[in-house]
Scaffold this active site. Structure first.
Site, mmCIF file in Angstrom:
data_model
loop_
_atom_site.group_PDB
_atom_site.id
_atom_site.type_symbol
_atom_site.label_atom_id
_atom_site.label_comp_id
_atom_site.label_asym_id
_atom_site.label_seq_id
_atom_site.Cartn_x
_atom_site.Cartn_y
_atom_site.Cartn_z
ATOM 1 N N ARG A 69 58.289 51.992 45.643
ATOM 2 C CA ARG A 69 58.635 53.510 46.589
ATOM 3 C C ARG A 69 57.425 54.314 45.389
ATOM 4 O O ARG A 69 57.026 55.655 45.014
ATOM 5 C CB ARG A 69 59.230 54.087 47.064
ATOM 6 C CG ARG A 69 59.446 55.632 46.717
ATOM 7 C CD ARG A 69 61.074 56.089 47.550
ATOM 8 N NE ARG A 69 61.720 55.564 47.950
ATOM 9 C CZ ARG A 69 62.970 55.561 46.765
ATOM 10 N NH1 ARG A 69 62.147 56.913 46.208
ATOM 11 N NH2 ARG A 69 64.222 55.068 46.657
ATOM 12 N N TYR A 80 42.286 71.925 60.806
ATOM 13 C CA TYR A 80 43.043 70.629 61.805
ATOM 14 C C TYR A 80 44.158 70.983 62.544
ATOM 15 O O TYR A 80 45.042 71.740 62.322
ATOM 16 C CB TYR A 80 42.663 69.819 60.728
ATOM 17 C CG TYR A 80 43.725 68.527 61.617
ATOM 18 C CD1 TYR A 80 43.118 68.072 62.675
ATOM 19 C CD2 TYR A 80 44.884 68.171 61.237
ATOM 20 C CE1 TYR A 80 43.580 67.413 63.389
ATOM 21 C CE2 TYR A 80 45.645 66.903 62.063
ATOM 22 C CZ TYR A 80 44.872 66.477 62.494
ATOM 23 O OH TYR A 80 45.801 65.987 63.505
ATOM 24 N N ASP A 127 41.443 70.486 51.775
ATOM 25 C CA ASP A 127 41.122 69.422 52.710
ATOM 26 C C ASP A 127 39.347 69.569 52.527
ATOM 27 O O ASP A 127 38.673 69.788 53.678
ATOM 28 C CB ASP A 127 42.224 70.144 54.112
ATOM 29 C CG ASP A 127 41.583 69.348 55.349
ATOM 30 O OD1 ASP A 127 40.820 68.375 54.775
ATOM 31 O OD2 ASP A 127 42.799 69.303 56.325
ATOM 32 N N LYS A 185 40.068 59.055 57.218
ATOM 33 C CA LYS A 185 38.720 58.454 57.965
ATOM 34 C C LYS A 185 37.734 58.211 56.913
ATOM 35 O O LYS A 185 37.595 57.587 56.972
ATOM 36 C CB LYS A 185 38.322 60.508 57.847
ATOM 37 C CG LYS A 185 39.560 61.575 58.773
ATOM 38 C CD LYS A 185 39.978 61.483 59.966
ATOM 39 C CE LYS A 185 41.037 61.664 60.672
ATOM 40 N NZ LYS A 185 42.209 62.286 59.997
HETATM 41 N N1 PLP Z 1 42.425 67.353 57.680
HETATM 42 C C1 PLP Z 1 41.681 67.180 59.191
HETATM 43 C C2 PLP Z 1 40.628 67.335 58.278
HETATM 44 C C3 PLP Z 1 42.081 66.469 59.558
HETATM 45 O O1 PLP Z 1 40.591 65.908 61.115
HETATM 46 C C4 PLP Z 1 42.732 65.599 60.019
HETATM 47 C C5 PLP Z 1 43.245 64.514 60.948
HETATM 48 O O2 PLP Z 1 42.565 64.761 62.047
HETATM 49 C C6 PLP Z 1 43.593 65.572 58.857
HETATM 50 C C7 PLP Z 1 44.203 66.362 57.910
HETATM 51 C C8 PLP Z 1 45.447 64.604 58.862
HETATM 52 O O3 PLP Z 1 44.857 62.895 58.269
HETATM 53 P P1 PLP Z 1 46.117 62.064 59.009
HETATM 54 O O4 PLP Z 1 45.437 61.681 60.453
HETATM 55 O O5 PLP Z 1 45.457 60.458 58.260
HETATM 56 O O6 PLP Z 1 47.421 62.175 59.005
#
Ligand code: PLP
Length: 919
Positions: free
Chosen positions: A74, A126, A201, A226
């Site tokens: 961890r 998102y 992000d 992604k």
């Molecule tokens: N940020 C963006 C732009 C996303 O498209 C996503 C997921 O689709 C996330 C954050 C969240 O990521 P995760 O699904 O890996 O938790």
């Protein structure tokens, strides 16, 4: 890494591989470029003891000893340390952390906030980010201001030097691809609120295309689920930063809450990152092509690479590419749903960044967690379709998308521009029926009274006959024996039918003498009511069909189906005069679906002549590399799905006339081809029809025993046995269900070697036949065929269909010697049976392309088999602009050879007519 060792590591210089040591003081080396950095996983501080080329997975929760670098996974794990080192290196960061998801990354970052803090965030974030922000708003007492980050000035009123603790940005945003000027916003915020942390992000770009730390951001996070991973096989989030104080707090939170990435996922992510640059290059090149294509059709398309995209120049300054996500608007939510549902290669899925292309509707999928009113307030269109482009061949992606747009009625062919253009249908109310109407270009082509050649396959039930009546799944597949239909125009206001295989039956009628008073036409685009129109049936039987005697029952019912469809589909002002001839290469009345293939042919011919469907004209192809349209059309699947659906609906009506209460399996196989699994409704099992994807063509010998059967009696016999011996029959039904399930699994399994598939089917055939014998539906002739094929040839045979006569099917393995097959065929003929060698699982409905340049090509280059060959791409369609079908002599040209070509030569003759378009 041990918890207490973290502060030392945080201050270490992380990106230690930007450039190798100079070779000599006089000739220095250039810094490594991004793709080299990506592919080169090296950490000089963590040399592997064995020199392993790939970082090992330290799949352990604990480490022995008290003074080592690692004690508990961890807190730290060597595989994760390697990954974090690598991420820092490619992100221009001093510190990197890998956690269990993108949302976990944001959660770790948001824990820097305390009650009373204010956050300024974008208004097109998102959905999950919004959800988490909403949570901290209510549970932590943090104020969140959502602003339009495309305008840096819109943040100014909310920047408070005492309260603004964080600014949360995305650029480009998902799914509207809005651009935020990260550099200007960072500068503005720092000037006004020096303590505020700028968080970005960066998921939509990945470090390859954008490194916000270089533009003033303090913390950057990615959903590594992604692009960084690239294969949709793990969940992960990564956080990077340069500030030691922030890194320390982040490391504390990760260790405290325990959401660090597992060793095995760290390994997988590290592997994915090595190919980030090469994947991204391919994906964004194709994304550009797709965006150009949609834009050129007239759809409002959001992609930073398109001219006029708001903030395009800002994006170009900050980022090294436009990414592989784009979105477009169709004007109608219903239309968008149809488009999304109509693609095959583009998978319907949330998320993006994978090597496979995806399609989605954000408002009902990824952004459904934002309520509709908020979505509307933030300008997120309900009809928005998001495309996430993968690494597939751009031709295939465009082709699939175009088919879906066409199928949904979103585009149509524009003759002047010689290309598809968007159908402006803001209501989008009934796109499918619109599509069907729009496809009715036959009339414009002067072809509505012309010659059409159509064909449809018969079917075999491979497994589950009889049991299907009692709710067991049956497996049916198309056979390569087909019914052919030809329409030939007449100039005498008469209508005629010629059924070669029903005692060469011929009859004609004056169109005005048909019982038009009794018909309630079904308008274009509408479906036939559930029940047949008995008034029309009675009027036809008592009028135009009354002269047909009981001895010609089959011809009478076939004529009835034909006239019924002709009349109910007619528009009062247009009643085309023509002859319809039908011929089959499959035995009629032997349980091989001859009636359904006739129904499909008759329905197609009538729909074509009434202008209810027609063959879409296709554009002159251009090269995708230049960003324009290119459509590759295989013979197979060249007919759009609205045509197939429309034909299938009317073929089913015809089947109802012919059989009373058909299951719909036969006409579906005749139209769609391939194989399907069918389970009747009304039983405990999940009912319906399911195409067996990836069905491989198989060779069968079909042997017609020439013994007529009474299907109704045979079905009733099994029912009676079930009543008298329920235990026995129910256990047989259960076993047949497991046979069907097993066959379905094997047929659809792309991994199963062909030899194993054939062996499995062979066993299942023998088993299924044994149960049919116990149910009492075999016949001595079928048993004799079975014995003949088993001895000495070792082949597996079962009865198919109702049994009691009819046909037997024998599986022919690939390595069965042709001379043995010939001997077997000769044996069967000698014993007065009718054997047919056929392949199973081929194309469904076919229509001979009306475009002249595809006609009359050499038979050799256009055989049925040839157009179906797996993976073969036939040349794109290039219709002549001056296209015009000449009636007159040419219109009658096909009728004579159609009616006189030998039975054996019919398939080849039809194939040689030109290019066939298949469903
Ligand atoms: N940020 C963006 C732009 C996303 O498209 C996503 C997921 O689709 C996330 C954050 C969240 O990521 P995760 O699904 O890996 O938790």
């Amino acid at each position: 890494m041990a918890t207490n060792a973290q502060p030392e590591k945080l201050t270490a210089v992380q990106h230690d591989l930007p450039t190798p040591e100079p070779e000599s003081p006089f000739r220095s080396r250039k810094p490594y470029r991004f793709s080299t950095l990506c592919a080169t996983v090296e950490n000089p501080d963590m040399k592997d003891q064995y020199g392993s080329s790939s970082v090992p997975i330290y799949q352990t929760s604990t480490f022995k000893g008290v003074a080592g670098e690692y004690d508990y996974s961890r807190s730290g794990n060597p595989t994760r340390s390697h990954l974090e080192h690598h991420i820092a290196k490619i992100s221009s960061a001093a510190h990197a952390f890998a956690v269990s998801s993108g949302m976990a990354a944001l959660d770790v970052i948001l824990r820097l906030l305390k009650p009373g803090d204010e956050v300024i965030a974008g208004d097109d974030l998102y959905g999950g980010t919004n959800r988490l922000l909403g949570y901290i708003k209510t549970h932590v007492g943090v104020t969140v201001h959502h602003v339009d980050t495309t305008d840096p000035a819109s943040l100014h009123p909310y920047i408070n030097p005492d309260k603004t603790a964080m600014v949360l940005l995305e650029s480009p945003t998902n799914p509207l691809l809005k651009i935020a000027d990260l550099a200007t916003i960072s500068k503005d915020v720092k000037e006004r609120a020096p303590n505020a942390v700028i968080v970005v992000d960066n998921t939509m770009m990945s470090p390859y295309l954008q490194r916000p730390l270089e533009h003033g951001a303090d913390i950057v996070y990615d959903s590594a689920t992604k692009y960084l991973s690239g294969h949709h096989d793990l969940m992960s989030g990564v956080v990077t930063c340069n500030r030691d104080d922030l890194a320390k707090q982040i490391a504390f939170t990760i260790n405290a809450v325990g959401n660090a990435l597992t060793p095995i996922d760290s390994f997988l992510l590290l592997r994915g990152i090595k190919t980030l640059a090469i994947r991204m290059d391919r994906q964004q090149t194709t994304a550009h092509i797709v965006a150009d294509y949609l834009h050129s059709l007239g759809f409002r398309t959001h992609y930073p690479g398109l001219p006029g995209h708001p903030g395009k120049d800002i994006h170009a300054r900050i980022a090294d590419g436009n990414g592989a996500v784009l979105s477009f608007e169709t004007g109608s939510k219903t239309l968008s749903e149809k488009i999304v549902a109509g693609t095959r290669l583009w998978g319907i899925s949330v998320s993006f960044g994978c090597v496979n292309s995806l399609i989605s509707m954000p408002c009902v999928m990824s952004h459904a967690s934002i309520d509709a009113a908020t979505r509307a307030a933030r300008g997120l269109p309900e009809d928005l379709i998001r495309l996430c482009v993968g690494i597939e061949d751009p031709h295939d992606l465009l082709d699939d998308l175009e088919r879906s747009l066409l199928g949904a009625g979103a585009i149509e062919f524009d003759e002047v521009q010689n290309k598809y253009v968007r159908v402006v249908d803001p209501e989008g109310t009934d796109a499918i029926s619109r599509a069907v109407q729009k496809l009715a270009v036959g009339k414009e082509l002067g072809y509505d009274a012309g010659e059409w050649v159509v064909s449809a396959p018969g079917k075999v039930i491979l497994f589950g006959e009889h049991a299907v009546v009692h709710g067991v799944t049956a497996i049916a597949a198309s056979v390569d024996l087909r019914c052919y239909g030809l329409t030939s125009p007449r100039n005498d206001h008469r209508l005629s039918v010629h059924f070669h295989d029903i005692d060469n039956f011929y009859l004609e009628w004056n169109i005005d003498s048909l019982p038009w008073d009794a018909v309630t036409p079904v308008p274009a685009g509408e479906e036939h009511p559930a029940d047949l129109d008995q008034r029309l049936i009675d009027a036809l039987l008592q009028g135009p069909l009354s002269q047909i005697s009981d001895a010609q029952k089959s011809a009478r019912v076939a004529s009835l189906a034909f006239l019924y469809l002709y009349m109910i589909l007619s528009k009062s002002e247009e009643r085309p005069s023509f002859n319809f001839s039908a011929r089959a290469t499959l035995p009629v009345g032997a349980g091989l679906g001859s009636s359904a293939s006739f129904s499909a042919c008759a329905a197609t011919a009538i729909l074509l002549l009434h202008g209810r469907i027609s063959i879409p004209k296709l554009p002159v192809p251009t090269d995708p590399a230049t960003g324009h349209i290119h459509v590759s059309h295989q013979g197979r699947r060249a007919l759009p799905s609205p045509i197939a659906e429309e034909v299938n609906r009317w073929a089913f009506v015809s089947e109802k006339i012919l059989h009373g209460n058909p299951s719909g399996v036969d006409n579906s196989v005749a139209v769609y081809g391939g194989a399907l699994a069918y389970t009747r409704p009304g039983f405990t099992r999940k009912s319906g029809m399911e195409a067996i994807q990836g069905f491989k063509s198989l060779k069968f010998l079909l042997t017609n025993s020439k013994v007529p059967r009474d299907t109704k009696k045979l079905v009733a016999g099994v029912g009676e046995k079930k009543t008298n011996e329920p235990e026995l029959v129910n256990s047989i039904l259960d076993t047949i269900q497991s046979i069907s399930d097993e066959a379905k699994r094997a047929l659809a399994d792309p991994e199963l070697p062909r030899e194993s598939l054939l062996q499995a089917l062979s066993v299942l055939i023998v088993e299924n036949h044994g149960h049919l014998v116990t149910l009492g539906v075999s016949h001595p002739s079928l048993e004799a065929i079975r014995t003949r094929t088993a001895e000495p040839y070792g082949l597996s045979t079962k009865l198919t269909g109702a049994g009691g006569g009819g046909c037997a099917v024998t599986l022919i393995p690939d390595d069965f010697k042709p001379e043995h097959l010939q001997n077997l065929v000769d044996d069967l003929i000698r014993e007065n049976y009718e054997p047919y060698i056929t392949s199973v699982g081929g194309s469904g409905l076919g229509i001979l392309s009306p475009y002249p340049e595809h006609r009359n090509r050499g038979a050799a280059s256009a055989t049925h088999e040839h157009t179906q060959a797996e993976g073969q791409v036939t040349p794109p369609e290039t219709p002549a602009p001056e296209y015009q079908i000449q009636l007159g002599d040419k219109a009658k040209a096909l009728r004579v050879p159609f009616e006189t070509t030998s039975f054996e030569g019919l398939t080849e003759w039809a194939s040689g007519l030109g290019k066939w378009l298949y469903v």
